[in-house]
Write a protein that holds these residues in place. Structure first.
Motif, PDB file in Angstrom:
ATOM      1  N   VAL B 196       0.845  -1.201   0.000  1.00 41.26           N
ATOM      2  CA  VAL B 196       0.000   0.000   0.000  1.00 41.26           C
ATOM      3  C   VAL B 196       0.875   1.244   0.000  1.00 41.26           C
ATOM      4  N   MET B 197       1.955   1.185   0.778  1.00 41.09           N
ATOM      5  CA  MET B 197       2.891   2.296   0.863  1.00 41.09           C
ATOM      6  C   MET B 197       3.508   2.585  -0.504  1.00 41.09           C
ATOM      7  N   VAL B 198       3.908   1.523  -1.207  1.00 45.73           N
ATOM      8  CA  VAL B 198       4.563   1.699  -2.502  1.00 45.73           C
ATOM      9  C   VAL B 198       3.550   2.158  -3.551  1.00 45.73           C
ATOM     10  N   ALA B 199       2.327   1.597  -3.491  1.00 41.30           N
ATOM     11  CA  ALA B 199       1.330   1.926  -4.500  1.00 41.30           C
ATOM     12  C   ALA B 199       0.674   3.279  -4.209  1.00 41.30           C
ATOM     13  N   GLY B 200       0.558   3.640  -2.934  1.00 45.46           N
ATOM     14  CA  GLY B 200      -0.145   4.855  -2.575  1.00 45.46           C
ATOM     15  C   GLY B 200      -1.629   4.764  -2.868  1.00 45.46           C
ATOM     16  N   SER B 201      -2.196   3.565  -2.782  1.00 49.56           N
ATOM     17  CA  SER B 201      -3.616   3.403  -3.075  1.00 49.56           C
ATOM     18  C   SER B 201      -4.144   2.131  -2.424  1.00 49.56           C
ATOM     19  N   PHE B 202      -5.451   2.137  -2.066  1.00 48.35           N
ATOM     20  CA  PHE B 202      -6.106   0.921  -1.585  1.00 48.35           C
ATOM     21  C   PHE B 202      -6.873   0.237  -2.711  1.00 48.35           C
ATOM     22  N   ASN B 203      -7.038   0.976  -3.818  1.00 48.13           N
ATOM     23  CA  ASN B 203      -7.893   0.519  -4.899  1.00 48.13           C
ATOM     24  C   ASN B 203      -7.172  -0.530  -5.739  1.00 48.13           C
ATOM     25  N   LEU B 204      -7.777  -1.722  -5.885  1.00 40.37           N
ATOM     26  CA  LEU B 204      -7.103  -2.812  -6.580  1.00 40.37           C
ATOM     27  C   LEU B 204      -6.738  -2.433  -8.004  1.00 40.37           C
ATOM     28  N   LEU B 205      -7.637  -1.714  -8.690  1.00 42.29           N
ATOM     29  CA  LEU B 205      -7.365  -1.343 -10.084  1.00 42.29           C
ATOM     30  C   LEU B 205      -6.170  -0.405 -10.170  1.00 42.29           C
ATOM     31  N   GLU B 206      -6.121   0.562  -9.243  1.00 38.29           N
ATOM     32  CA  GLU B 206      -5.009   1.511  -9.268  1.00 38.29           C
ATOM     33  C   GLU B 206      -3.702   0.829  -8.911  1.00 38.29           C
TER      34      GLU B 206
END
Lengths: 169, 382
Positions: B196-206
């Motif tokens: 989550v930290m690396v992606a900066g998102s909770f959204n699976l698509l994002e």
């Protein structure tokens, strides 16, 4: 957005409906010859003695309490993890956000260490309570705690192995 | 006719519901009345929802028996259909025809409600799983949060089942489930903080979009050049999902050899099968979550190739094939582990969860956050 949450609810409702529709279909198809013996609680052929609705070990209370604390902390850490990257990209506040998170996790680890030292994470409890003192006319009973029992066990193991070595010799 | 106005305003333009509706509008003959369209759309959506969970459960039980069989040098089911592929259907018919047993001592309302609650929460969580980048039912910004919340709700159903059965086996199974799932929820949540930290998102698509490029492989979050703490985080995540889905070596709540079937002892017939559906659906869902957050989600060389052709439908199909293949690869790994590792004791389970996984997961998060703040901005490939 709200439509998406609605879809989650709809899916859950479909899950509920799926269970009951299947049960209704099954109720048409399946045989119905219930016997009293068949409906008794299954305990591998033995007759059931007593209810199972008993009070369960208090350790579950501690486990649940520890969990609640950690779960809440995780819920707080998720938004922090979410913004960390963008905070690091903008100047200056990245380190500040990092230090805040580190402090938070440090407090969390402190809590874990406290619970650990207190022995609440031990599943096999040591019964090292206060001495059992039945009264003046009887001797107090010292219950051995788990460490003493383990030490005794190890000592006896060593003794056994020594004995077998002697026999071999 | 499109969806009724108030619904159209709410629905995301690319959501599966809207796409089904558009498709139906296109092919509708004149004699079909307009009001039939939203109804058909709803029916098809519900059909897809039921199909997902049934297909996953059916293929899961078949795969489980084939994998177990071959690992033990036997064939597994072979009689019904080619290599027994119709076996799950035969089982379903058998279970439907079984007598409905509700023990006399049971707490009837709770006993009846437990399987429904378990299945409802897992299917609700399944709604968040996008089948393809442009075919999903719920594009939720709190995606992983919703999945974690709904999958932990199944625990309540399991404890409910064990308690209401009024059997000692069930009670022990339920109590083990409560203690175990509660303990492993913590490392599960913490280890997911790293991606989550690396992606900066909770959204699976994002999250999946964030791993695009690099021939569909090189930008997966699992690689050490993205964040070296991702690998350990995935290991912790995988151990935690094994415990969460009650899979061996953490299958203590069921523990056939000691607790008969744990919380399911008193359940039989079709009622019992709902718990199994939930188990396989949960396994699949957690594997899919794992592939979204660690193994690229929709991104694979196949998807990259499809994207190069620039045909929209081809990209969607390639992405769907990718994510389902990754999900089943995870399922296979879980089945493989079942026949590799012996069951652990409950005190070992608790020790592993609280004394090893939780501190290690927190250490992973600390390391990953330092990497993200100090190193990730200066790395040339990030």
């Amino acid at each position: 957005m709200y439509f998406d949450y609605l879809n989650v609810l709809v899916f859950a409702a479909v899950g509920l409906a799926f269970v009951f529709v299947n049960l209704i279909i099954a109720s048409v198809l399946r045989p119905k010859r219930k016997s009293k013996v068949g409906l008794e609680t299954y305990e591998c052929g033995e007759e059931t003695i007593g209810d199972s609705w008993i009070q369960f070990d208090i350790r579950y209370y501690t486990v649940a309490l520890v969990y609640v604390i950690f779960a809440v902390e995780i819920a707080f850490l998720f938004p922090w993890a979410l913004v960390l990257k963008s905070a690091a990209a903008s100047d200056g506040i990245g380190v500040f956000v990092l230090i805040e998170g580190v402090l938070f996790i440090a407090i969390l680890l402190l809590g874990l260490a406290y619970v650990w030292c207190k022995g609440d994470l031990e599943w096999v409890l040591s019964y090292s309570g206060p001495e059992y003192n039945p009264g003046d006319d009887r001797d107090p009973v010292k219950l051995p705690n788990i460490k003493e029992l383990e030490a005794a066990l190890e000592a006896s193991d060593e003794h056994d192995s020594e004995a077998s070595e002697e026999e071999a010799a | 006719m499109s969806l009724p106005l108030h619904l159209a305003a709410l629905a995301a333009p690319r959501s599966a519901t809207n796409q089904i509706n558009d498709f139906l509008t296109g092919v509708k003959p004149d004699f079909v009345p307009d009001w039939a369209l939203p109804l058909t759309t709803a029916l098809i959506s519900v059909g897809i929802a039921v199909a997902i969970i049934s297909l996953v459960a059916m293929s899961g039980t078949w795969l489980e028996r084939k994998v177990s069989g071959h690992i033990q040098c036997r064939y597994g089911p072979m009689r019904v259909g080619w290599h027994g592929w119709l076996q799950p259907i035969a089982d379903g018919v058998k279970l439907l025809l079984k007598e409905d047993m509700i023990p006399l001592g049971a707490d009837k309302p709770l006993y009846l409600l437990a399987p429904a609650l378990v299945l409802a929460s897992i299917l609700g969580a399944m709604a968040v799983f996008p089948l393809a980048p442009d075919f999903y039912f719920a594009d939720i910004d709190l995606g992983i949060f919703t999945i974690l919340a709904l999958t932990s709700t199944t625990t309540i159903g399991v404890v409910m089942a064990g308690w209401s059965s009024n059997s000692k086996w069930s009670l022990y199974g339920a109590m083990r489930e409560a203690a175990q799932v509660v303990a492993y929820e913590i490392p599960l949540g913490i280890s997911l903080l790293v991606p989550v930290m690396v992606a900066g998102s909770f959204n699976l698509l994002e999250v999946s979009n964030g791993q695009a490029g690099g021939f569909g492989v090189l930008n997966w979050y699992i690689w050490p050049w993205v964040n070296p703490f991702m690998g350990p985080a995935f290991l912790l995540f995988f151990i935690a999902i094994l415990a969460e889905t009650k899979r061996a070596p953490f299958d203590l709540p069921e523990a056939e050899s000691e607790l008969v079937a744990g919380f399911m002892t008193e359940y039989s017939g079709i009622r019992w099968s709902f718990f199994f559906m939930e188990e396989y659906a949960a396994m699949f869902l957690y594997c899919v979550v794992g592939s979204f957050f660690f193994f690229g989600g929709f991104e694979s060389p196949l998807t990259s190739l499809a994207r190069a052709t620039d045909v929209h439908l081809l990209v969607q199909v390639a992405a769907a094939v990718t994510i389902i293949a990754k999900g089943y690869a995870g399922l296979f790994l879980m089945m493989w582990l079942r026949w590799t590792l012996p069951r652990v004791r409950i005190d070992q389970v608790m020790t592993l969860g609280y004394k090893y996984l939780t501190p290690l997961a927190l250490a992973c998060v600390l390391g990953a956050s330092v990497w993200e703040v100090f190193l990730a901005p200066v790395l040339p490939w990030r």
